[in-house]
Enzyme design. Structure first.
Site, PDB file in Angstrom:
ATOM      1  N   LEU A   1       0.922  -1.935  12.765  1.00 27.01           N
ATOM      2  CA  LEU A   1       0.278  -2.851  13.714  1.00 27.01           C
ATOM      3  C   LEU A   1       0.377  -2.464  15.187  1.00 27.01           C
ATOM      4  CD1 LEU A   1       1.130  -6.232  11.964  1.00 27.01           C
ATOM      5  CD2 LEU A   1      -0.869  -4.750  11.674  1.00 27.01           C
TER       6      LEU A   1
ATOM      7  N   ASP B   1      -9.169  -0.021  15.855  1.00 21.72           N
ATOM      8  CA  ASP B   1     -10.244  -0.181  14.862  1.00 21.72           C
ATOM      9  C   ASP B   1     -11.579   0.402  15.290  1.00 21.72           C
ATOM     10  OD1 ASP B   1      -8.394  -1.549  13.293  1.00 21.72           O
ATOM     11  OD2 ASP B   1      -8.926  -3.476  14.201  1.00 21.72           O
TER      12      ASP B   1
ATOM     13  N   HIS C   1      -8.369  -0.866   7.263  1.00 14.78           N
ATOM     14  CA  HIS C   1      -8.539  -2.196   7.837  1.00 14.78           C
ATOM     15  C   HIS C   1      -9.084  -3.120   6.744  1.00 14.78           C
ATOM     16  CE1 HIS C   1      -8.802  -5.062  11.081  1.00 14.78           C
ATOM     17  NE2 HIS C   1      -9.931  -5.481  10.532  1.00 14.78           N
TER      18      HIS C   1
ATOM     19  N   ASN D   1       0.832  -1.216   0.000  1.00 20.02           N
ATOM     20  CA  ASN D   1       0.000   0.000   0.000  1.00 20.02           C
ATOM     21  C   ASN D   1       0.860   1.257   0.000  1.00 20.02           C
ATOM     22  OD1 ASN D   1      -3.117  -0.309   0.267  1.00 20.02           O
ATOM     23  ND2 ASN D   1      -2.268  -1.992   1.485  1.00 20.02           N
TER      24      ASN D   1
END
Ligand code: GAR
Length: 190
Positions: A87, A147, A106, A16
């Site tokens: 992470l 998240d 996510h 990414n």
């Protein structure tokens, strides 16, 4: 015209990161200032070498105990901090310093398959085990809990019984490559 600055945080392969760097490479108003990683042997560092992008590795002491990473971020003065497969939880001091300026991607449709330990193939294996008919990506603001920040966008993709966990991962990555840079661009154009 002011150039808007992105700082990327990544822990892994960095596909990414590479996609985002390439997407903005010809853009005069948005630039990737630097990539920071918490993994000394992360493949993302090799990609940054190849792409001629500034990259730094930091350890947990610099991240949590001291203000080293915080001060580096302050110095870079980013308009957006983008977690691209990063992470570690973001410390509150960093969240407080950059309110509404940190976003994460996510690889699932949150609130499903989120939380500590849910990253990469762990997510896709769980999606497969539960026979889900769809999965996707969630791009969201980052708060102090894994998240749980406000959603910016979700994009879905269908999965079939024949799809392996790797097939699911590939479908999700495809969505990430298509949508993540565009969402970043939109946020920075506001
Ligand atoms: C991406 O799929 C991203 O959504 C995921 O890690 C992968 C990194 O891939 N992030 C998480 O799971 C965060 N909980 P990459 O290093 O090839 O970009």
């Amino acid at each position: 015209m002011d150039t808007k600055k992105i700082v990327l945080l990544a822990s892994g392969s960095g596909s990414n990161v590479e996609n985002i760097v390439n997407y903005f490479s010809d853009n005069k108003s948005i630039t990737v200032s630097a990539v920071l990683t918490n993994k000394r042997d992360a493949q993302v560092l090799d990609r940054c070498n190849r792409l001629n992008i500034d990259a730094l590795y930091f350890n947990r002491h610099a991240y949590v105990k001291s203000d080293c990473v915080l001060n580096i971020l302050k110095g870079l003065n980013p308009d957006l901090i983008v977690l691209a497969g990063f992470l570690w939880k973001i410390p509150e001091k960093i969240i407080d310093t950059f309110p509404n300026k940190i976003i994460n991607i996510h690889p699932a449709l949150l609130p499903k398959y989120g939380g500590k330990g849910m990253y990469g193939m762990h997510v896709h294996n769980s999606v497969k085990e539960n026979n889900e008919k769809e999965t996707g990506i969630t791009i969201h603001y980052v708060n102090a809990n894994y998240d749980e920040g406000a959603f910016i966008t979700q994009v879905k993709t269908r999965i079939t019984k024949a799809d392996s966990s790797e097939d699911i991962a590939n479908k999700v990555h495809k969505l990430e490559y298509e949508y993540f840079p565009k969402v970043i661009e939109e946020l920075l154009s506001k």
